[in-house]
Design a protein around this motif. Structure first.
Motif, PDB file in Angstrom:
ATOM      1  N   LEU A   1       0.835  -1.211   0.000  1.00 37.02           N
ATOM      2  CA  LEU A   1       0.000   0.000   0.000  1.00 37.02           C
ATOM      3  C   LEU A   1       0.868   1.259   0.000  1.00 37.02           C
ATOM      4  O   LEU A   1       0.403   2.333  -0.362  1.00 37.02           O
ATOM      5  CB  LEU A   1      -0.931   0.009   1.220  1.00 37.02           C
ATOM      6  CG  LEU A   1      -1.899  -1.176   1.305  1.00 37.02           C
ATOM      7  CD1 LEU A   1      -2.743  -1.079   2.570  1.00 37.02           C
ATOM      8  CD2 LEU A   1      -2.795  -1.246   0.067  1.00 37.02           C
TER       9      LEU A   1
ATOM     10  N   GLY B   1      -0.468   1.044  -3.550  1.00 35.09           N
ATOM     11  CA  GLY B   1      -1.698   1.556  -2.946  1.00 35.09           C
ATOM     12  C   GLY B   1      -1.814   3.054  -3.052  1.00 35.09           C
ATOM     13  O   GLY B   1      -2.776   3.590  -3.610  1.00 35.09           O
TER      14      GLY B   1
ATOM     15  N   SER C   1      -7.755   2.277   3.370  1.00 37.11           N
ATOM     16  CA  SER C   1      -7.680   0.835   3.101  1.00 37.11           C
ATOM     17  C   SER C   1      -8.209   0.045   4.294  1.00 37.11           C
ATOM     18  O   SER C   1      -8.944  -0.931   4.134  1.00 37.11           O
ATOM     19  CB  SER C   1      -6.233   0.429   2.811  1.00 37.11           C
ATOM     20  OG  SER C   1      -5.724   1.159   1.726  1.00 37.11           O
TER      21      SER C   1
END
Ligand SMILES: [Zn+2]
Ligand SMILES: [Zn+2]
Length: 339
Positions: A149, A153, A300
């Motif tokens: 991430l 991400g 997230s």
């Protein structure tokens, strides 16, 4: 003296080599991180193959880092030993240059370095980082699962939230791979009508399960025409690594649409008449700053968004890197630091 281990690139184009080094002491405004996990990103090839100007070797790649602070340098405020942190491509900013003072820290003129490129990155048990490059990482996030991430991400999340589209607008995620499989999830959760575009039908079921409302097989249909048939895309997030593929989809932009280029493909040709008649735009985007990383991680966690990963131990960094470069990994490759 305490030691650390790093997988170094000795010279451009040479295989990785494990090196034992003395544990480095953090300098002013730096911390030392005990690395827990580091993602393996396609941009690591810039370091491995020497494609970025001015890299000094040996160099430790890796810019999807999650770990724990284990030492503070002088003049570090606001961070404590034991804090969970993440570091991405953004290596820090000075806070005082022209760009920093105008809230464009991503383009800081006093380069504090790019993680894994001009300063050593996370293919290692330990690394140093500038405090301005540190993102807080929620304790609930698993470091190995979440490391991607910090680049894949943030890049897709941030490109999407800056692409100009609003809730319900048609947004195409071009490429269902390491970036695209995250992009689909972020686009759907940001409220866009999300269309996944990829070659063949192999990844259609997965794309739909990740939240795509529609799917275009770019082998079977002209993706630009298919997007036009849906009304034209407000944004196309181009994650692919092929300039011709991007050129083939650019015509799918609708009025005031934006092609967000997040895959580096060199020279890209677009039809200027098509662009000006639509007031369409081509825009480049790279990851973002530490604050953007924190936003990505929080979003997230809130929406249960994660990358699909293949995990390797640090000692197998070469195999991990080769797997990533093969394009066959589903979908991100992550190094887990053992012990
Ligand atoms: Zn990356
Ligand atoms: Zn600056």
């Amino acid at each position: 003296m305490a030691k650390m281990r790093a997988m170094i690139v000795p010279e451009p184009g040479q295989p990785f080599r494990m090196e034992e080094r003395d544990l480095p002491e953090p300098g002013p405004h730096e911390v030392r991180i005990r690395v827990q996990a580091c993602g393996v990103c396609h941009s690591d090839a810039l370091t491995v193959e020497g494609q970025f100007p001015g890299i000094r070797y040996p160099r430790v790649p890796g810019h999807e880092v999650i770990g724990v602070i284990d030492a503070l340098g002088p003049d570090v405020a606001g961070w404590a030993v034991g804090a969970r942190v993440g570091v991405g491509w953004f290596g820090g900013s000075c806070g005082t240059c022209r760009h920093c003072r105008r809230h464009n820290a991503f383009a800081c003129e006093i380069s504090l370095g790019t993680t894994g490129v001009s300063r050593d990155g996370g293919y290692a048990t330990h690394m140093l980082a500038e405090v301005s490059a540190l993102a807080h990482v929620p304790e609930a996030l698993d470091p190995v699962q979440s490391a991607p991430l910090l680049c894949a991400g943030i890049t897709t999340f941030n490109a999407l939230r800056n692409c100009g589209a609003g809730p319900g607008d048609l947004v195409a995620i071009h490429g269902v791979g390491g970036l695209g499989h995250l992009g689909i999830q972020y686009a759907a959760h940001q409220g866009f009508r999300t269309v996944a575009v990829n070659r063949g039908r192999d990844k259609e079921a997965l794309a739909r399960s990740l939240g795509a409302h529609d799917y275009i097989d770019s082998d079977a249909t002209d993706p630009a025409a298919a997007l036009q048939a849906m009304g034209g895309a407000k944004a196309i997030i181009a994650t692919v690594t092929s300039a011709p593929a991007m050129q083939a989809i650019a015509g799918g932009l609708g009025v005031n649409g934006t092609l967000m280029v997040i895959g580096a493909v060199g020279v890209l040709t677009v039809n200027s008449l098509d662009m000006l008649l639509k007031r369409a735009a081509v825009r480049g985007w790279y990851a973002g700053t530490a604050a953007d990383s924190e936003d990505t991680l929080a979003f997230s966690q809130l929406n249960d968004i994660a990358s699909m990963n293949e995990v390797y131990p640090l000692a197998q960094a070469q195999a991990a890197y080769d797997r990533m470069m093969s394009g066959k990994a589903r979908f991100r490759v992550v190094l887990k630091m053992e012990g």
